[in-house]
Motif scaffolding. Structure first.
Motif, PDB file in Angstrom:
ATOM      1  N   GLY A   1      -1.448  72.696  74.601  1.00 38.95           N
ATOM      2  CA  GLY A   1      -1.088  72.370  75.980  1.00 38.95           C
ATOM      3  C   GLY A   1      -1.425  70.932  76.333  1.00 38.95           C
ATOM      4  N   ASN A   2      -1.377  70.046  75.340  1.00 38.45           N
ATOM      5  CA  ASN A   2      -1.779  68.654  75.506  1.00 38.45           C
ATOM      6  C   ASN A   2      -0.607  67.784  75.956  1.00 38.45           C
ATOM      7  N   TYR A   3      -0.145  67.990  77.190  1.00 38.40           N
ATOM      8  CA  TYR A   3       0.962  67.222  77.749  1.00 38.40           C
ATOM      9  C   TYR A   3       0.978  67.425  79.265  1.00 38.40           C
ATOM     10  N   ASP A   4       1.731  66.568  79.947  1.00 33.46           N
ATOM     11  CA  ASP A   4       1.883  66.718  81.390  1.00 33.46           C
ATOM     12  C   ASP A   4       3.281  67.190  81.754  1.00 33.46           C
ATOM     13  N   ILE A   5       4.285  66.668  81.034  1.00 30.46           N
ATOM     14  CA  ILE A   5       5.676  67.050  81.250  1.00 30.46           C
ATOM     15  C   ILE A   5       6.289  67.331  79.888  1.00 30.46           C
ATOM     16  N   CYS A   6       7.136  68.343  79.830  1.00 32.79           N
ATOM     17  CA  CYS A   6       7.816  68.699  78.588  1.00 32.79           C
ATOM     18  C   CYS A   6       9.296  68.864  78.881  1.00 32.79           C
ATOM     19  N   LEU A   7      10.130  68.250  78.062  1.00 31.06           N
ATOM     20  CA  LEU A   7      11.564  68.502  78.158  1.00 31.06           C
ATOM     21  C   LEU A   7      11.945  69.391  76.985  1.00 31.06           C
ATOM     22  N   ASP A   8      12.545  70.522  77.294  1.00 29.47           N
ATOM     23  CA  ASP A   8      12.946  71.451  76.245  1.00 29.47           C
ATOM     24  C   ASP A   8      14.138  72.244  76.743  1.00 29.47           C
ATOM     25  N   GLY A   9      14.935  72.710  75.818  1.00 25.79           N
ATOM     26  CA  GLY A   9      16.073  73.546  76.162  1.00 25.79           C
ATOM     27  C   GLY A   9      15.639  74.992  76.289  1.00 25.79           C
ATOM     28  N   THR A  10      16.261  75.683  77.200  1.00 27.73           N
ATOM     29  CA  THR A  10      15.944  77.091  77.371  1.00 27.73           C
ATOM     30  C   THR A  10      17.141  77.799  77.968  1.00 27.73           C
ATOM     31  N   GLY A  11      17.063  79.081  78.037  1.00 24.50           N
ATOM     32  CA  GLY A  11      18.143  79.860  78.610  1.00 24.50           C
ATOM     33  C   GLY A  11      18.005  81.316  78.240  1.00 24.50           C
ATOM     34  N   ILE A  12      19.026  82.083  78.571  1.00 21.09           N
ATOM     35  CA  ILE A  12      19.037  83.503  78.243  1.00 21.09           C
ATOM     36  C   ILE A  12      19.604  83.639  76.836  1.00 21.09           C
ATOM     37  N   PHE A  13      18.784  84.045  75.888  1.00 17.88           N
ATOM     38  CA  PHE A  13      19.216  84.151  74.503  1.00 17.88           C
ATOM     39  C   PHE A  13      19.367  85.596  74.034  1.00 17.88           C
ATOM     40  N   TRP A  14      18.847  86.530  74.769  1.00 19.18           N
ATOM     41  CA  TRP A  14      18.917  87.934  74.382  1.00 19.18           C
ATOM     42  C   TRP A  14      18.719  88.782  75.629  1.00 19.18           C
ATOM     43  N   GLY A  15      19.016  90.023  75.538  1.00 22.39           N
ATOM     44  CA  GLY A  15      18.661  90.972  76.576  1.00 22.39           C
ATOM     45  C   GLY A  15      19.505  90.922  77.820  1.00 22.39           C
ATOM     46  N   SER A  16      18.872  91.220  78.930  1.00 25.12           N
ATOM     47  CA  SER A  16      19.587  91.370  80.196  1.00 25.12           C
ATOM     48  C   SER A  16      19.227  90.248  81.156  1.00 25.12           C
ATOM     49  N   SER A  17      19.562  90.439  82.396  1.00 29.49           N
ATOM     50  CA  SER A  17      19.343  89.423  83.423  1.00 29.49           C
ATOM     51  C   SER A  17      17.881  89.013  83.569  1.00 29.49           C
ATOM     52  N   SER A  18      16.982  89.910  83.295  1.00 29.94           N
ATOM     53  CA  SER A  18      15.564  89.628  83.482  1.00 29.94           C
ATOM     54  C   SER A  18      14.946  88.827  82.342  1.00 29.94           C
ATOM     55  N   THR A  19      15.658  88.653  81.251  1.00 29.82           N
ATOM     56  CA  THR A  19      15.091  88.034  80.052  1.00 29.82           C
ATOM     57  C   THR A  19      14.449  86.685  80.311  1.00 29.82           C
ATOM     58  N   MET A  20      15.183  85.764  80.908  1.00 30.65           N
ATOM     59  CA  MET A  20      14.662  84.426  81.120  1.00 30.65           C
ATOM     60  C   MET A  20      13.459  84.442  82.059  1.00 30.65           C
ATOM     61  N   LEU A  21      13.545  85.255  83.091  1.00 30.42           N
ATOM     62  CA  LEU A  21      12.438  85.349  84.029  1.00 30.42           C
ATOM     63  C   LEU A  21      11.190  85.898  83.342  1.00 30.42           C
ATOM     64  N   TYR A  22      11.364  86.938  82.548  1.00 28.72           N
ATOM     65  CA  TYR A  22      10.250  87.562  81.831  1.00 28.72           C
ATOM     66  C   TYR A  22       9.629  86.570  80.853  1.00 28.72           C
ATOM     67  N   ASP A  23      10.479  85.918  80.056  1.00 24.59           N
ATOM     68  CA  ASP A  23       9.977  84.998  79.026  1.00 24.59           C
ATOM     69  C   ASP A  23       9.259  83.788  79.611  1.00 24.59           C
ATOM     70  N   HIS A  24       9.734  83.268  80.717  1.00 23.56           N
ATOM     71  CA  HIS A  24       9.192  82.015  81.232  1.00 23.56           C
ATOM     72  C   HIS A  24       8.202  82.152  82.374  1.00 23.56           C
TER      73      HIS A  24
END
Length: 193
Positions: A71-94
């Motif tokens: 966790g040695n950072y202040d800001i991180c740029l990374d790609g993300t999105g819904i890759f599996w599952g249902s509507s709740s996937t992204m919310l659950y994962d993040h």
């Protein structure tokens, strides 16, 4: 920043507090070519308001160690999105504190957890319209109130079908957030003879 006590006391172009510049470490996964331009654009905007930004381009092993382990950072740029599952996937994962995921998934917020749990319960009963209300409220809390994640860019996806495919609603692969759709959870394709 002024309310938080930051101002440029030594006229070096950066705001400071107690004699120390406000300085942020901004990391990104370097093999993703388009990330560099995005990071430089965001960093430029931060510098314009007096925040010193140190950009760190990282290969996968270093990125994983910094983001997921230390966790040695202040800001991180990374790609993300819904890759599996249902509507709740992204919310659950993040955003869900009990997901078991590490790294930047460290948000602890009881109100957010409750919204996600209530949404997943409604979704499990196929009450999608009611689940959508909970999911949208969870996103609003995470992004607007807690400022945990800030969408910078949304990718466009092009879907091509033959003319006999009607009402194609493909799985929202890599979409950043649940868009409130209450008609389907996963992709539904209806074929016409």
């Amino acid at each position: 920043m002024k309310k938080a006590g930051f101002k440029d006391t030594n006229n070096d172009g950066y705001v400071d507090k107690d004699g120390k510049n406000l300085e942020l470490k901004f990391v990104f996964f370097s093999p993703e070519q388009e990330y560099k331009a995005m990071v430089e654009t965001v960093a430029s905007g931060l510098r314009d308001i007096g925040i010193k930004v140190n950009i760190a381009a990282m290969e996968m092993a270093s990125f994983d160690e910094v983001i997921f382990e230390k966790g040695n950072y202040d800001i991180c740029l990374d790609g993300t999105g819904i890759f599996w599952g249902s509507s709740s996937t992204m919310l659950y994962d993040h955003f869900y504190s009990k997901s078991g995921l590490l790294g930047f998934h460290r948000l602890q917020d009881e109100q957010l957890d409750k919204l996600i749990e209530e949404g997943m319960e409604l979704e499990s009963r196929n009450e999608i319209k009611d689940a959508a209300v909970k999911y949208k409220a969870a996103q609003k809390r995470a992004i607007e109130e807690l400022v945990f994640l800030c969408p910078v860019v949304f990718q466009k996806h092009i879907v091509v079908t033959k003319n006999n495919v009607k009402n194609c609603s493909p799985f929202p692969h890599s979409w950043m957030f649940y868009n409130g759709c209450t008609e389907n959870i996963l992709g539904e394709i209806k074929w016409e003879d």
